[in-house]
Motif scaffolding. Structure first.
Motif, PDB file in Angstrom:
ATOM      1  N   GLU A  72     -38.043   3.938   4.722  1.00  0.00           N
ATOM      2  CA  GLU A  72     -36.731   4.208   5.308  1.00  0.00           C
ATOM      3  C   GLU A  72     -36.127   5.482   4.752  1.00  0.00           C
ATOM      4  O   GLU A  72     -35.948   6.447   5.459  1.00  0.00           O
ATOM      5  CB  GLU A  72     -35.806   3.021   5.076  1.00  0.00           C
ATOM      6  N   LYS A  75     -33.161   5.794  -0.772  1.00  0.00           N
ATOM      7  CA  LYS A  75     -32.235   4.822  -1.352  1.00  0.00           C
ATOM      8  C   LYS A  75     -32.745   3.387  -1.227  1.00  0.00           C
ATOM      9  O   LYS A  75     -32.140   2.472  -1.751  1.00  0.00           O
ATOM     10  CB  LYS A  75     -30.872   4.938  -0.661  1.00  0.00           C
ATOM     11  N   LYS A  76     -33.835   3.202  -0.531  1.00  0.00           N
ATOM     12  CA  LYS A  76     -34.340   1.855  -0.256  1.00  0.00           C
ATOM     13  C   LYS A  76     -35.539   1.505  -1.145  1.00  0.00           C
ATOM     14  O   LYS A  76     -35.873   2.205  -2.072  1.00  0.00           O
ATOM     15  CB  LYS A  76     -34.735   1.745   1.222  1.00  0.00           C
ATOM     16  N   ASP A  77     -36.198   0.435  -0.781  1.00  0.00           N
ATOM     17  CA  ASP A  77     -37.325  -0.120  -1.527  1.00  0.00           C
ATOM     18  C   ASP A  77     -38.467   0.893  -1.680  1.00  0.00           C
ATOM     19  O   ASP A  77     -38.818   1.604  -0.748  1.00  0.00           O
ATOM     20  CB  ASP A  77     -37.819  -1.361  -0.785  1.00  0.00           C
ATOM     21  N   LYS A 118     -35.808  10.426  -4.360  1.00  0.00           N
ATOM     22  CA  LYS A 118     -35.348   9.190  -5.018  1.00  0.00           C
ATOM     23  C   LYS A 118     -34.921   9.493  -6.456  1.00  0.00           C
ATOM     24  O   LYS A 118     -33.882   9.014  -6.920  1.00  0.00           O
ATOM     25  CB  LYS A 118     -36.469   8.152  -5.000  1.00  0.00           C
TER      26      LYS A 118
END
Length: 184
Positions: A72, A75-77, A118
């Motif tokens: 995604e 900020k996500k997994d 990230k």
């Protein structure tokens, strides 16, 4: 519907040459309709049921694409990022002469860019919370491990800023000279 029909064909003719092809086509049908978790399940099952198949490089590539498509943003997994990177690296190492290797190399660069983003995102969060050392370590990590990404410039800028703020003027000058030399 097509995936279910391909799975049914595999069940009806398990010893034929079409069984493995049906299994692969079921996975592709799921992939083409963006049912990535179903496609991943089918592809992993294919690798277990049909080891050494001539389409194995394609199966690994399609599996890597499924992971890649579920990324995604920074900020996500992280698990889809890491899984995609791992599979693309496997293709580069195990099948370097296939058509999939060039695209895998390109996709690894994109994954590394997201991983660097990230680190920058987390470093900025630490900056906001005034956790200077943690932020400093994140930005150093980007400079040391993701030097080919677009985020190195910002990481160097933040290192200049943070080192100066911490009173490490010489260190700040060193990063500023690197930043000025490479990015004007």
């Amino acid at each position: 519907f097509a995936a279910k029909m391909f799975n049914e064909a595999e069940l009806l003719f398990p010893q034929s040459e079409w069984a493995s092809k049906s299994s692969l086509m079921a996975a592709y049908a799921y992939y083409s309709q963006s049912y990535y978790s179903d496609a991943i399940f089918e592809l992993e099952r294919f690798l277990k049921v049909y080891p050494g198949n001539s389409n194995e490089s394609y199966v690994h590539y399609l599996l890597a694409l499924c992971y890649y498509e579920t990324i995604e943003d920074e900020k996500k997994d992280l698990s889809p990022l890491n899984n995609a990177k791992e599979k693309f690296e496997l293709i580069l190492n195990k099948y370097p002469d296939t058509d999939f290797a060039l695209d895998s190399k390109y996709k690894i660069d994109l994954v590394l860019d997201i991983l660097a983003a990230k680190e920058i995102y987390i470093g900025k969060h630490y900056l906001k919370d005034q956790k200077w050392i943690a932020a400093l370590n994140r930005f150093k990590y980007v400079v040391e491990n993701y030097e080919t990404t677009a985020h190195v410039e910002e990481a160097l800028f933040r290192l200049v800023e943070l080192n100066y703020k911490l009173g490490l003027v010489e260190e700040s000058k060193r990063y500023a000279s690197i930043l000025g030399y490479n990015y004007k």
